[in-house]
Design an enzyme around this catalytic site. Structure first.
Site, PDB file in Angstrom:
ATOM      1  N   ASN A   8       0.877  -1.172   0.000  1.00 33.34           N
ATOM      2  CA  ASN A   8       0.000   0.000   0.000  1.00 33.34           C
ATOM      3  C   ASN A   8       0.914   1.222   0.000  1.00 33.34           C
ATOM      4  O   ASN A   8       1.531   1.530   1.015  1.00 33.34           O
ATOM      5  CB  ASN A   8      -0.893  -0.018   1.247  1.00 33.34           C
ATOM      6  CG  ASN A   8      -1.690   1.269   1.413  1.00 33.34           C
ATOM      7  OD1 ASN A   8      -1.765   2.080   0.487  1.00 33.34           O
ATOM      8  ND2 ASN A   8      -2.281   1.450   2.584  1.00 33.34           N
ATOM      9  N   LYS A  10       0.110   4.288  -0.205  1.00 33.86           N
ATOM     10  CA  LYS A  10      -0.492   5.485   0.406  1.00 33.86           C
ATOM     11  C   LYS A  10      -0.257   6.692  -0.512  1.00 33.86           C
ATOM     12  O   LYS A  10      -0.263   6.538  -1.719  1.00 33.86           O
ATOM     13  CB  LYS A  10       0.059   5.683   1.829  1.00 33.86           C
ATOM     14  CG  LYS A  10      -0.041   4.395   2.653  1.00 33.86           C
ATOM     15  CD  LYS A  10       0.208   4.585   4.106  1.00 33.86           C
ATOM     16  CE  LYS A  10       0.047   3.258   4.835  1.00 33.86           C
ATOM     17  NZ  LYS A  10       0.126   3.366   6.266  1.00 33.86           N
ATOM     18  N   HIS A  93      -9.353   1.665   5.024  1.00 37.65           N
ATOM     19  CA  HIS A  93      -8.066   1.820   5.708  1.00 37.65           C
ATOM     20  C   HIS A  93      -8.244   2.804   6.862  1.00 37.65           C
ATOM     21  O   HIS A  93      -9.015   3.759   6.758  1.00 37.65           O
ATOM     22  CB  HIS A  93      -6.998   2.325   4.730  1.00 37.65           C
ATOM     23  CG  HIS A  93      -5.623   2.226   5.309  1.00 37.65           C
ATOM     24  ND1 HIS A  93      -5.149   3.156   6.202  1.00 37.65           N
ATOM     25  CD2 HIS A  93      -4.655   1.292   5.165  1.00 37.65           C
ATOM     26  CE1 HIS A  93      -3.918   2.796   6.571  1.00 37.65           C
ATOM     27  NE2 HIS A  93      -3.594   1.663   5.951  1.00 37.65           N
ATOM     28  N   GLU A  95      -6.574   5.158   7.818  1.00 39.23           N
ATOM     29  CA  GLU A  95      -6.331   6.565   7.452  1.00 39.23           C
ATOM     30  C   GLU A  95      -7.552   7.162   6.750  1.00 39.23           C
ATOM     31  O   GLU A  95      -7.823   8.350   6.892  1.00 39.23           O
ATOM     32  CB  GLU A  95      -5.061   6.649   6.592  1.00 39.23           C
ATOM     33  CG  GLU A  95      -3.821   6.396   7.464  1.00 39.23           C
ATOM     34  CD  GLU A  95      -2.668   5.690   6.781  1.00 39.23           C
ATOM     35  OE1 GLU A  95      -2.622   5.686   5.533  1.00 39.23           O
ATOM     36  OE2 GLU A  95      -1.810   5.141   7.492  1.00 39.23           O
ATOM     37  N   GLU A 163      -5.244  -4.350  10.941  1.00 37.82           N
ATOM     38  CA  GLU A 163      -4.149  -3.399  11.078  1.00 37.82           C
ATOM     39  C   GLU A 163      -4.328  -2.616  12.378  1.00 37.82           C
ATOM     40  O   GLU A 163      -5.091  -1.640  12.415  1.00 37.82           O
ATOM     41  CB  GLU A 163      -4.142  -2.411   9.903  1.00 37.82           C
ATOM     42  CG  GLU A 163      -3.938  -3.060   8.548  1.00 37.82           C
ATOM     43  CD  GLU A 163      -3.326  -2.089   7.540  1.00 37.82           C
ATOM     44  OE1 GLU A 163      -2.223  -2.378   7.062  1.00 37.82           O
ATOM     45  OE2 GLU A 163      -3.939  -1.045   7.264  1.00 37.82           O
ATOM     46  N   GLY A 169       3.130   2.253  10.770  1.00 36.42           N
ATOM     47  CA  GLY A 169       4.179   3.256  10.605  1.00 36.42           C
ATOM     48  C   GLY A 169       4.954   3.583  11.868  1.00 36.42           C
ATOM     49  O   GLY A 169       5.665   4.577  11.917  1.00 36.42           O
ATOM     50  N   SER A 208       3.726  -2.180  10.290  1.00 32.41           N
ATOM     51  CA  SER A 208       5.178  -2.292  10.528  1.00 32.41           C
ATOM     52  C   SER A 208       5.772  -3.641  10.128  1.00 32.41           C
ATOM     53  O   SER A 208       6.724  -4.108  10.769  1.00 32.41           O
ATOM     54  CB  SER A 208       5.521  -1.962  11.984  1.00 32.41           C
ATOM     55  OG  SER A 208       5.210  -0.602  12.256  1.00 32.41           O
TER      56      SER A 208
END
Ligand code: 13P
Length: 249
Positions: A8, A10, A93, A95, A163, A169, A208
């Site tokens: 991904n 992003k 997702h 985000e 996730e 991250g 991660s």
């Protein structure tokens, strides 16, 4: 079940980074890993990436509209993604949920549109650090799974990506036991809802994953692959992760 290793990107990537995609496709062609390989990209790169990989790996979008077409400025339909060469899409997702206020109902509508169009659909769920601290991980994931996965999905073309928000991250990852507990729970919920067909859905871990921890994570029970952010941006890292699956299965 054949694992799915999905990148991904992003909001990263310009034309000059397309060489990374070409390098992954060439490596996959040469080594024929025992996993399906997908890279989900910003919409601007999908068409060119699809032409570069020529089916050697799959290319996907990172989000889609639930609508087929219409006055929705800036949105991208599943038909548009397919037209550009995508065969998959990520929906829900964290985000998107966080920065764009996407609810389970919105994610579910997007998943329905993606499945109807025949796209491999990755539905993301995951708990925050505070929910984990309050022992709410399983109940939060239960609710997100129930609310974000509509009826009528093609189960073989559906993946649930767990996730944990606090692992995205950050370099922090849950323990193996913690990952197994959540994935086993997701599988139980899928079996309760779809009967034995619940086994057809892939359950991915994301957060991660790096070349040095991929082997351990991807070999865990009920981990049918990974959704990889930062480490999918460079071909050398992503290829190293792909190699750990080939070695482990
Ligand atoms: P990282 O691999 O960079 O932690 O990102 C995970 C992720 O959000 C993939 O969708």
């Amino acid at each position: 079940m054949r694992p799915l290793i999905a990148g991904n990107w992003k909001m990263h990537g310009l034309a000059q980074q397309l060489g990374e995609i070409g390098a992954v496709a060439t490596a996959v062609e040469t080594t024929a890993p025992s996993a399906d390989i997908l890279i989900c990209l910003p919409a601007t790169l999908i068409d060119r990436a699809a032409q570069i990989v020529r089916g050697r790996i799959a290319i996907g979008g990172e989000d889609c509209s639930a609508e087929e077409a219409g006055a929705f400025t800036g949105d991208i339909s599943v038909e548009m993604l397919k037209d550009a060469g995508a065969s998959a899409v990520i929906v829900g997702h964290s985000e998107r949920r966080h920065y764009h206020g996407e609810t389970d109902a919105i994610v579910s509508a997007k998943a329905k549109a993606a499945s109807r169009a025949g796209l491999l659909t990755i539905i993301c769920i995951g708990e925050t650090k505070s929910q984990r601290a309050h022992n709410e991980t399983l109940s939060v994931c239960d609710a997100q799974l129930a609310g974000s996965m509509p009826d009528g999905m093609t189960l073989t073309a559906t993946a649930i990506a767990h996730e944990p928000l606090w692992a995205i991250g950050t370099g922090q990852i849950p323990t193996s036991e913690e990952i197994v507990a959540v994935h086993a729970r997701i599988r139980r919920r899928l079996l309760a809802r779809f009967g034995e067909d619940g086994r057809l859905v892939r359950i991915l871990y994301g957060g991660s994953i790096k070349p040095d921890n991929a082997h351990e994570i991807l070999a865990l029970p009920e981990v049918d692959g990974g959704l990889i952010g930062g480490a999918s941006l460079l071909a050398c890292d992503f290829e190293a992760i792909i190699r750990t699956v080939s070695a482990g299965h």
